[in-house]
Design an enzyme around this catalytic site. Structure first.
Site, PDB file in Angstrom:
ATOM      1  N   HIS A 130       1.551 -30.256 -14.032  1.00 58.47           N
ATOM      2  CA  HIS A 130       1.722 -30.789 -12.673  1.00 58.47           C
ATOM      3  C   HIS A 130       3.153 -31.283 -12.482  1.00 58.47           C
ATOM      4  O   HIS A 130       3.805 -30.968 -11.473  1.00 58.47           O
ATOM      5  CB  HIS A 130       0.721 -31.926 -12.456  1.00 58.47           C
ATOM      6  CG  HIS A 130       0.912 -32.698 -11.193  1.00 58.47           C
ATOM      7  ND1 HIS A 130       0.173 -32.461 -10.050  1.00 58.47           N
ATOM      8  CD2 HIS A 130       1.759 -33.723 -10.882  1.00 58.47           C
ATOM      9  CE1 HIS A 130       0.554 -33.299  -9.104  1.00 58.47           C
ATOM     10  NE2 HIS A 130       1.525 -34.076  -9.585  1.00 58.47           N
ATOM     11  N   GLU A 131       3.656 -32.039 -13.444  1.00 57.21           N
ATOM     12  CA  GLU A 131       5.020 -32.565 -13.331  1.00 57.21           C
ATOM     13  C   GLU A 131       6.060 -31.451 -13.402  1.00 57.21           C
ATOM     14  O   GLU A 131       7.080 -31.493 -12.700  1.00 57.21           O
ATOM     15  CB  GLU A 131       5.275 -33.613 -14.421  1.00 57.21           C
ATOM     16  CG  GLU A 131       4.342 -34.810 -14.391  1.00 57.21           C
ATOM     17  CD  GLU A 131       4.312 -35.498 -13.035  1.00 57.21           C
ATOM     18  OE1 GLU A 131       5.312 -35.430 -12.300  1.00 57.21           O
ATOM     19  OE2 GLU A 131       3.279 -36.108 -12.700  1.00 57.21           O
ATOM     20  N   HIS A 134       6.508 -29.936 -10.093  1.00 57.26           N
ATOM     21  CA  HIS A 134       7.435 -30.717  -9.265  1.00 57.26           C
ATOM     22  C   HIS A 134       8.882 -30.348  -9.584  1.00 57.26           C
ATOM     23  O   HIS A 134       9.716 -30.222  -8.681  1.00 57.26           O
ATOM     24  CB  HIS A 134       7.232 -32.217  -9.510  1.00 57.26           C
ATOM     25  CG  HIS A 134       6.054 -32.806  -8.811  1.00 57.26           C
ATOM     26  ND1 HIS A 134       5.749 -32.535  -7.488  1.00 57.26           N
ATOM     27  CD2 HIS A 134       5.100 -33.681  -9.245  1.00 57.26           C
ATOM     28  CE1 HIS A 134       4.660 -33.217  -7.141  1.00 57.26           C
ATOM     29  NE2 HIS A 134       4.251 -33.906  -8.184  1.00 57.26           N
ATOM     30  N   GLU A 202       1.812 -33.060  -3.668  1.00 55.48           N
ATOM     31  CA  GLU A 202       0.835 -33.249  -4.737  1.00 55.48           C
ATOM     32  C   GLU A 202      -0.128 -32.070  -4.795  1.00 55.48           C
ATOM     33  O   GLU A 202      -0.450 -31.573  -5.876  1.00 55.48           O
ATOM     34  CB  GLU A 202       0.070 -34.563  -4.537  1.00 55.48           C
ATOM     35  CG  GLU A 202       0.902 -35.812  -4.764  1.00 55.48           C
ATOM     36  CD  GLU A 202       1.562 -35.829  -6.126  1.00 55.48           C
ATOM     37  OE1 GLU A 202       0.882 -35.570  -7.146  1.00 55.48           O
ATOM     38  OE2 GLU A 202       2.780 -36.092  -6.183  1.00 55.48           O
TER      39      GLU A 202
END
Length: 282
Positions: A130-131, A134, A202
């Site tokens: 997930h990071e 980003h 998100e």
């Protein structure tokens, strides 16, 4: 495209800063706010990541000091086709994580000790994927810039309160109502900006994580654990200005109508539902 979004954000935040500077100090306030905004834009672009990492006392690690964590990040960086980011561990027992930096070449990912203790290796990989999403989508600069400006807006709001209460001359007293209004509106404006930035990114990062790992269930399980933990505990040193940077809002356990209205993250229930849809389509 993401660089253009960042430029628009920085310009918009600078205009907000100047507007409220004018309310507080008239023409002189606008000029001062303009100069400060220019300096903040420069500072945000080059140093916002370092400021956030320092605030949370993040400790940089490598393959010798945190081999397992480092290996996961390296594997995900290769899968995402981005340079290897710096890896940090935050000495905090509340499980959470965030990414920061001005671009993929200058990125960092940080996880708390609590996250490493709570989650399985697969769940940790889901969070880090997930990071890394980003990082790949340039969300990290936007989030860092927003955090710095939100903090500055909060400081400006305090100045407005001070000026409204302690203004000595007649002009200041006449502008007192405007200052009080500014002090109320500015934090709300900052919250709306953070909310607008965070909610859509998100979802995008969750989908990116599922694509990187090919196992959406890893992130689903991680989000469920993180949310349950956050409902009962709040991170030390957590600030509302940087809450949007984390994978789970560190203030999830704060129950108030105001916090729910301006929450920086989509609900974990909705995020998990979308991940389940992705899982079914694989």
């Amino acid at each position: 495209m993401e660089q253009i979004k960042t430029f628009i954000l920085m310009t918009f935040l600078a205009l907000i800063f100047m507007f409220f500077g004018g309310l507080i100090g008239g023409e002189q306030g606008v000029i001062i706010a303009f100069v400060v905004a220019l300096g903040m834009n420069f500072f945000s672009y080059f140093f916002s990541d370092k400021l956030v990492l320092k605030h949370y006392h993040a400790v940089k690690v490598d393959e010798n000091s945190a081999g397992g964590l480092y290996a996961i990040v390296r594997r995900l960086a290769n899968a995402a086709n981005v340079p290897m980011p710096s890896v940090y561990i935050i000495p905090e027992q509340i499980p959470n994580a965030f990414a920061t930096g001005r671009n993929p070449n200058n990125a960092a990912v940080a996880v708390t000790e609590g996250l490493l203790n709570l989650l399985s290796e697969n769940e940790i990989e889901g969070v880090l994927a997930h990071e890394m999403s980003h990082v790949r989508h340039y969300d990290i600069l936007i989030g860092s810039v927003a955090a710095v400006f939100a903090g500055a807006i909060a400081i400006l709001a305090n100045f407005a309160k001070f000026g409204a209460v302690f203004g000595g001359n007649e002009n200041n007293r006449q502008n007192g109502i405007l200052m009080i209004v500014a002090a109320i509106i500015m934090p709300i404006a900052a919250a709306i900006i953070q909310m607008a930035i965070s909610r859509s990114r998100e979802y995008k990062a969750d989908a990116g994580a599922a694509n990187l790992t090919k196992h959406p269930e890893w992130l689903i399980s991680a989000l469920s654990k993180l949310e349950n933990y956050a409902q009962n505990r709040t991170m030390q040193n957590a600030t509302p200005q940087s809450a949007h940077m984390f994978i789970i809002n560190p203030f999830s356990g704060v129950k108030s109508s105001f916090s729910q209205l301006f929450r920086t993250h989509p609900s974990t229930k909705d995020r998990i539902a979308r991940l389940n849809e992705i899982k079914q389509s694989m």
